[in-house]
Design a protein around this motif. Structure first.
Motif, short mmCIF file in Angstrom:
data_model
loop_
_atom_site.label_atom_id
_atom_site.label_comp_id
_atom_site.label_asym_id
_atom_site.label_seq_id
_atom_site.Cartn_x
_atom_site.Cartn_y
_atom_site.Cartn_z
N THR A 81 8.02 3.23 -6.00
CA THR A 81 7.47 4.55 -5.65
C THR A 81 8.02 5.14 -4.35
N PRO A 87 3.77 -7.57 0.84
CA PRO A 87 3.12 -7.04 2.04
C PRO A 87 3.68 -5.66 2.41
N GLU A 88 2.81 -4.86 2.98
CA GLU A 88 3.17 -3.51 3.48
C GLU A 88 2.57 -3.38 4.87
N VAL A 89 2.98 -4.30 5.73
CA VAL A 89 2.30 -4.46 7.02
C VAL A 89 2.39 -3.21 7.90
N HIS A 119 1.56 -0.38 7.42
CA HIS A 119 0.48 0.60 7.27
C HIS A 119 -0.90 0.06 7.62
N ILE A 120 -0.96 -1.07 8.30
CA ILE A 120 -2.28 -1.58 8.70
C ILE A 120 -2.95 -0.59 9.65
N LEU A 121 -4.28 -0.67 9.65
CA LEU A 121 -5.07 0.22 10.50
C LEU A 121 -5.25 -0.43 11.86
N ILE A 122 -4.98 0.31 12.89
CA ILE A 122 -5.14 -0.23 14.24
C ILE A 122 -5.97 0.74 15.06
N ARG A 148 -6.70 3.24 18.07
CA ARG A 148 -5.94 4.18 18.90
C ARG A 148 -6.09 3.84 20.38
N PRO A 156 2.40 10.15 6.31
CA PRO A 156 1.85 11.11 5.35
C PRO A 156 0.66 10.55 4.56
N TYR A 157 0.51 9.25 4.52
CA TYR A 157 -0.62 8.65 3.80
C TYR A 157 -1.82 8.42 4.71
N HIS A 158 -1.57 7.91 5.91
CA HIS A 158 -2.67 7.44 6.76
C HIS A 158 -2.69 8.08 8.14
N ASP A 162 -2.45 7.94 11.27
CA ASP A 162 -2.29 7.10 12.46
C ASP A 162 -2.44 5.61 12.19
N CYS A 163 -1.86 5.14 11.07
CA CYS A 163 -1.73 3.70 10.87
C CYS A 163 -0.66 3.20 11.86
#
Lengths: 291, 291
Positions: free
Chosen positions: A76, A150-152, A154-157, A159, A170-172, A174-175
């Protein structure tokens, strides 16, 4: 053995020939354009090289599951022309030798575990922090795939309170990638990271974000080595800053010398330097030859 | 085979006898007091059971590295009397049979992969959300250890903007465990979670925090199944809430049906129910018997 290697990046391809000891004998590189043209050039390069096997570490997302009907595809990706491209199929049509196939970052993790900074260890995580952020995950002597891979990036962190930049994913938004990849640095400060002084406060934010990724990786997979590569990590002042942040964030919770006095030898640059990607593809080729 | 199993929790021990098909034939349980008394009771229980092997899933942190001089120890736990206790050594002195040894959560992950919700899959992550938060990580057919073992309960997550509670983790204050374990719910709302109505806003915060842990686990190890167990997950209304949050946070980035229409079958309760821990220890025992 003569092993072919393709480091298939979204911006450029590097093809090379090496051996089972990790030595790369020759290489070429060219920009990534259309799949036909780009993979065509790779095929032309290997045509008279008599490789015993070829390893491919590809940008993604890819399908790395041998049991899947789309095994070997770039899936994708938003990259024009490459969506659902059967990369491995194109190579298989041209070469009747074993082919290794994985993500570029999994390849680099395997390369580091085979010949680089994590040599001899049965686990490591390899981060690349550049135009994007990604990581290869090597656990108990195997590259992690699971559901996809793994798609590391894009992990959430969390701020940083001093960071007003909104993030570009474009997806998240501020990942990790959205606030820590090269484009985030450029948009936040108005100049490329490479033009910022080593003492610029940009690096404080960068260290904070990368350290969170390292901390979460340490807590989720407990790797024996954390390797940080990619263009942003050419800023070598980041290493001590990231190590300090990791210690501050973990606050002594994980009881192992690697996270205390040994941290300078735990969070490290690639042992293979900027060859980590190509050597990783070579390691995939060696593994394919031995299967 | 007759296999012994010890689910060694910080609050209580459960000991049982089962077989290689995961059937548990009998069990006893008793509170966790001093190591001598507690392990003494376990030893007394197994004395006349003629087990072919015994598996132990222990609270931690533990040393799971067979090459380490402190292999088999409970290490830096704050639990009085248990710091640096040689649990496996005490068992080995009493029983001349193969002994399996891992964290309680790794055991549960193995149990779920062997007989439970992740049966037949080569990866899963098993979370327990109760008095504490922890997870066992099973990747490419192996339990992850690496440097020590995963300590997923302490990953850093984003605070919910409506949450004023500061968190109770003595190391990190508001890590996952600090804001999402049972004691956080109780301190935040003044009553135990089990006394809160299913529609209480407590569960919105809880779903937000657990979903972040699931998202980061999906992005770092890409498990084929996410199993959520422990006392807090007896609140079954959390499952659809967590699934929705996971989809919202990932925002379509990971392209796999398991994260779209299939999510109801991807983020699930333990297939072994409240036996996940004891059955996991049994699975460790079976693995030890076969080594």
């Amino acid at each position: 053995m003569r092993i072919g290697a393709i480091e298939a990046g979204g911006t450029k391809f590097v093809c090379g020939i090496g051996n089972e000891h990790g030595a790369i004998e020759e290489r070429i590189s060219f920009p990534t354009t259309t799949p036909d043209e780009t993979v065509g050039k790779a095929i032309a390069y290997f045509k008279d090289k008599a490789a015993d096997a070829i390893g491919i570490g590809s940008f993604g997302p890819i399908d790395p599951n041998p049991d899947s009907p789309t095994y070997g595809y770039v899936t994708t990706t938003p990259k024009p022309g490459w969506t659902n491209f059967n990369f491995l199929g194109a190579m298989r049509a041209a070469f009747d030798v074993p082919l290794g196939w994985d993500t570029d970052v999994n390849a680099a993790a395997l390369g580091e575990a085979t010949w680089g900074a994590a040599r001899g260890l049965d686990s490591c995580i390899y981060f690349t922090i550049g135009t994007g952020v990604g990581a290869g995950v090597y656990v108990e002597g195997k590259l992690a795939h699971g559901l996809v891979h793994p798609e590391v990036g894009h992990i959430l962190i969390r701020r940083h309170p001093d960071d007003a930049y909104e993030g570009f994913c474009p997806y998240h938004r501020d990942c990790l990638e959205g606030v820590a990849a090269g484009p985030a640095i450029e948009r936040r400060w108005g100049v490329k990271g490479s033009e910022l002084a080593p003492e610029h406060e940009a690096w404080k934010l960068e260290a904070y974000y990368i350290a969170q990724a390292v901390v979460n990786a340490v807590l989720i997979v407990s790797p024996m080595k954390v390797v940080l590569g990619g263009g942003v990590m050419h800023q070598r002042q980041l290493f001590p800053m990231i190590r300090d942040e990791v210690q501050r964030l973990l606050n002594g919770y994980v009881s192992h010398d690697a996270l205390r006095q040994g941290i300078g030898d735990y969070i490290v640059p690639p042992g293979l330097g900027d060859d980590a990607g190509l050597a990783g593809a070579l390691a995939l080729g060696v593994a394919a030859a031995r299967r």
